[in-house]
Scaffold this motif. Structure first.
Motif, PDB file in Angstrom:
ATOM      1  N   LYS A 125       0.787  -1.229   0.000  1.00 50.28           N
ATOM      2  CA  LYS A 125       0.000   0.000   0.000  1.00 50.28           C
ATOM      3  C   LYS A 125       0.822   1.284   0.000  1.00 50.28           C
ATOM      4  CE  LYS A 125      -4.016  -1.964   2.250  1.00 50.28           C
ATOM      5  NZ  LYS A 125      -5.024  -1.805   3.275  1.00 50.28           N
ATOM      6  N   LYS A 126       2.133   1.184   0.158  1.00 49.33           N
ATOM      7  CA  LYS A 126       2.938   2.395   0.306  1.00 49.33           C
ATOM      8  C   LYS A 126       4.177   2.372  -0.584  1.00 49.33           C
ATOM      9  CE  LYS A 126       1.640   3.711   4.939  1.00 49.33           C
ATOM     10  NZ  LYS A 126       1.356   5.117   4.958  1.00 49.33           N
ATOM     11  N   ILE A 127       4.640   3.590  -0.888  1.00 48.68           N
ATOM     12  CA  ILE A 127       5.921   3.800  -1.539  1.00 48.68           C
ATOM     13  C   ILE A 127       6.813   4.467  -0.498  1.00 48.68           C
ATOM     14  CG2 ILE A 127       7.142   5.069  -3.352  1.00 48.68           C
ATOM     15  CD1 ILE A 127       5.432   2.861  -4.479  1.00 48.68           C
ATOM     16  N   PHE A 128       8.014   3.937  -0.311  1.00 49.80           N
ATOM     17  CA  PHE A 128       8.938   4.445   0.692  1.00 49.80           C
ATOM     18  C   PHE A 128      10.110   5.144   0.010  1.00 49.80           C
ATOM     19  CE2 PHE A 128       6.812   0.788   2.492  1.00 49.80           C
ATOM     20  CZ  PHE A 128       6.379   1.269   3.712  1.00 49.80           C
ATOM     21  N   PHE A 129      10.510   6.268   0.583  1.00 50.46           N
ATOM     22  CA  PHE A 129      11.634   7.046   0.092  1.00 50.46           C
ATOM     23  C   PHE A 129      12.647   7.193   1.223  1.00 50.46           C
ATOM     24  CE2 PHE A 129       7.837   8.323  -2.081  1.00 50.46           C
ATOM     25  CZ  PHE A 129       8.205   8.392  -3.409  1.00 50.46           C
ATOM     26  N   GLU A 130      13.923   7.085   0.876  1.00 46.69           N
ATOM     27  CA  GLU A 130      14.958   7.236   1.884  1.00 46.69           C
ATOM     28  C   GLU A 130      16.156   7.961   1.279  1.00 46.69           C
ATOM     29  OE1 GLU A 130      17.514   4.600   5.078  1.00 46.69           O
ATOM     30  OE2 GLU A 130      16.150   3.585   3.712  1.00 46.69           O
ATOM     31  N   LYS A 137      13.424   9.698   5.833  1.00 43.15           N
ATOM     32  CA  LYS A 137      12.751   8.411   5.631  1.00 43.15           C
ATOM     33  C   LYS A 137      11.254   8.682   5.724  1.00 43.15           C
ATOM     34  CE  LYS A 137      15.908   5.168   7.833  1.00 43.15           C
ATOM     35  NZ  LYS A 137      16.039   4.172   8.890  1.00 43.15           N
ATOM     36  N   ASP A 138      10.530   8.299   4.708  1.00 45.86           N
ATOM     37  CA  ASP A 138       9.086   8.475   4.793  1.00 45.86           C
ATOM     38  C   ASP A 138       8.398   7.697   3.698  1.00 45.86           C
ATOM     39  OD1 ASP A 138       6.697   9.281   5.900  1.00 45.86           O
ATOM     40  OD2 ASP A 138       7.262  11.381   5.944  1.00 45.86           O
ATOM     41  N   SER A 139       7.075   7.840   3.645  1.00 46.24           N
ATOM     42  CA  SER A 139       6.303   7.073   2.683  1.00 46.24           C
ATOM     43  C   SER A 139       5.118   7.877   2.186  1.00 46.24           C
ATOM     44  CB  SER A 139       5.817   5.777   3.324  1.00 46.24           C
ATOM     45  OG  SER A 139       4.944   6.063   4.400  1.00 46.24           O
ATOM     46  N   LEU A 140       4.621   7.464   1.048  1.00 41.90           N
ATOM     47  CA  LEU A 140       3.381   7.981   0.474  1.00 41.90           C
ATOM     48  C   LEU A 140       2.469   6.798   0.206  1.00 41.90           C
ATOM     49  CD1 LEU A 140       4.730  10.431  -2.255  1.00 41.90           C
ATOM     50  CD2 LEU A 140       3.542  11.062  -0.164  1.00 41.90           C
ATOM     51  N   LYS A 142       0.248   4.599  -2.027  1.00 38.58           N
ATOM     52  CA  LYS A 142       0.225   4.342  -3.466  1.00 38.58           C
ATOM     53  C   LYS A 142      -1.009   4.960  -4.110  1.00 38.58           C
ATOM     54  CE  LYS A 142       2.772   0.063  -4.136  1.00 38.58           C
ATOM     55  NZ  LYS A 142       2.645  -1.339  -4.560  1.00 38.58           N
ATOM     56  N   SER A 143      -2.108   4.953  -3.386  1.00 39.59           N
ATOM     57  CA  SER A 143      -3.354   5.486  -3.938  1.00 39.59           C
ATOM     58  C   SER A 143      -3.229   6.959  -4.329  1.00 39.59           C
ATOM     59  CB  SER A 143      -4.501   5.304  -2.939  1.00 39.59           C
ATOM     60  OG  SER A 143      -4.219   6.006  -1.740  1.00 39.59           O
ATOM     61  N   GLU A 144      -2.365   7.719  -3.655  1.00 38.77           N
ATOM     62  CA  GLU A 144      -2.163   9.128  -3.990  1.00 38.77           C
ATOM     63  C   GLU A 144      -1.424   9.295  -5.311  1.00 38.77           C
ATOM     64  OE1 GLU A 144      -0.608  11.636  -0.825  1.00 38.77           O
ATOM     65  OE2 GLU A 144      -1.223  10.102   0.606  1.00 38.77           O
ATOM     66  N   LEU A 145      -0.674   8.284  -5.728  1.00 38.73           N
ATOM     67  CA  LEU A 145       0.154   8.392  -6.925  1.00 38.73           C
ATOM     68  C   LEU A 145      -0.436   7.713  -8.152  1.00 38.73           C
ATOM     69  CD1 LEU A 145       3.577   7.739  -5.199  1.00 38.73           C
ATOM     70  CD2 LEU A 145       2.662   9.930  -5.955  1.00 38.73           C
ATOM     71  N   ILE A 146      -1.464   6.906  -7.987  1.00 41.01           N
ATOM     72  CA  ILE A 146      -2.021   6.177  -9.126  1.00 41.01           C
ATOM     73  C   ILE A 146      -2.645   7.130 -10.138  1.00 41.01           C
ATOM     74  CG2 ILE A 146      -3.822   4.541  -9.827  1.00 41.01           C
ATOM     75  CD1 ILE A 146      -3.117   2.950  -7.282  1.00 41.01           C
ATOM     76  N   ASN A 147      -3.485   8.055  -9.678  1.00 41.47           N
ATOM     77  CA  ASN A 147      -4.149   8.993 -10.589  1.00 41.47           C
ATOM     78  C   ASN A 147      -3.245  10.140 -11.019  1.00 41.47           C
ATOM     79  OD1 ASN A 147      -6.513   7.514 -10.509  1.00 41.47           O
ATOM     80  ND2 ASN A 147      -7.298   8.642  -8.756  1.00 41.47           N
ATOM     81  N   ILE A 175       6.553   9.355 -10.141  1.00 41.47           N
ATOM     82  CA  ILE A 175       6.728   7.995  -9.646  1.00 41.47           C
ATOM     83  C   ILE A 175       5.658   7.150 -10.312  1.00 41.47           C
ATOM     84  CG2 ILE A 175       6.781   6.478  -7.623  1.00 41.47           C
ATOM     85  CD1 ILE A 175       8.974   8.573  -7.541  1.00 41.47           C
ATOM     86  N   LEU A 176       6.058   6.221 -11.164  1.00 45.52           N
ATOM     87  CA  LEU A 176       5.097   5.384 -11.893  1.00 45.52           C
ATOM     88  C   LEU A 176       4.791   4.129 -11.110  1.00 45.52           C
ATOM     89  CD1 LEU A 176       6.469   5.794 -15.518  1.00 45.52           C
ATOM     90  CD2 LEU A 176       4.661   7.101 -14.368  1.00 45.52           C
ATOM     91  N   ILE A 177       3.527   3.943 -10.814  1.00 47.57           N
ATOM     92  CA  ILE A 177       3.053   2.782 -10.062  1.00 47.57           C
ATOM     93  C   ILE A 177       2.334   1.853 -11.033  1.00 47.57           C
ATOM     94  CG2 ILE A 177       1.587   2.031  -8.134  1.00 47.57           C
ATOM     95  CD1 ILE A 177       3.852   3.931  -7.315  1.00 47.57           C
TER      96      ILE A 177
END
Length: 178
Positions: A125-130, A137-140, A142-147, A175-177
């Motif tokens: 459910k999440k994309i993590f960035f570091e 370190k954090d996450s978004l 995935k639903s926020e990035l699909i559209n 970021i392509l999901i």
């Protein structure tokens, strides 16, 4: 004696409250690519150059005065930074600060450039960035990035001694999901 002490204190205050290192500069980010996928490395390059002539800037060796944040295009905060364990509030009169601060003379032909490497990973459910060097370190979701896969990179840089902040030009990446 009082006048001498007064003048001494005035000189100390004048030289300890240095001007804004980042005024009259152009500050922007570059990335190694415009589009990323999960499970990929990325690079953000910090660029600072004077608008004209030469300029001296000071950067903390641990980069605490450089802040980078990431947002989804609708403005929701996506990243948070881990609180740094060392910061400087003012010039020390008795300590050699060169172990904490680097000084650079920058010009249009020789700007300040620093690359920070990071990674993008994913879960269900999440994309993590570091970005280890900046302690980010954090996450978004995935639903926020699909559209809308656009992420806006924002940042600022604060002067070492007086904390005045100047803002970087924003940078967009995708970021392509699947």
């Amino acid at each position: 004696m009082k006048k001498l002490l007064s003048y001494s204190l005035l000189l100390i205050l004048t030289f300890s409250c240095n001007a804004n290192d980042f005024s009259d500069t152009e500050m922007y980010f570059e990335t190694d690519k415009e589009t990323y996928s999960p499970n990929e490395k990325f690079e953000i390059i910090v660029n600072i150059s004077p608008k004209q002539g030469e300029k001296k800037i000071r950067i903390l060796k641990n980069f605490n005065n450089i802040k980078i944040s990431f947002y989804t295009e609708d403005g929701n905060l996506g990243f948070s930074e881990i609180l740094k364990d060392k910061f400087i509030e003012g010039r020390s009169l008795f300590e050699d600060e060169s172990k904490y601060i680097d000084e650079f003379i920058i010009s249009k032909s020789e700007p300040f450039n620093k690359a920070f490497e990071g990674s993008i990973t994913e879960s269900k459910k999440k994309i993590f960035f570091e970005i280890p060097e900046l302690n980010i370190k954090d996450s978004l979701n995935k639903s926020e990035l699909i559209n809308n896969p656009t992420i806006i990179i924002k940042g600022n840089c604060s002067s070492v001694y007086n904390g005045i902040e100047e803002v970087f030009a924003q940078k967009e990446i995708k970021i392509l999901i699947d």
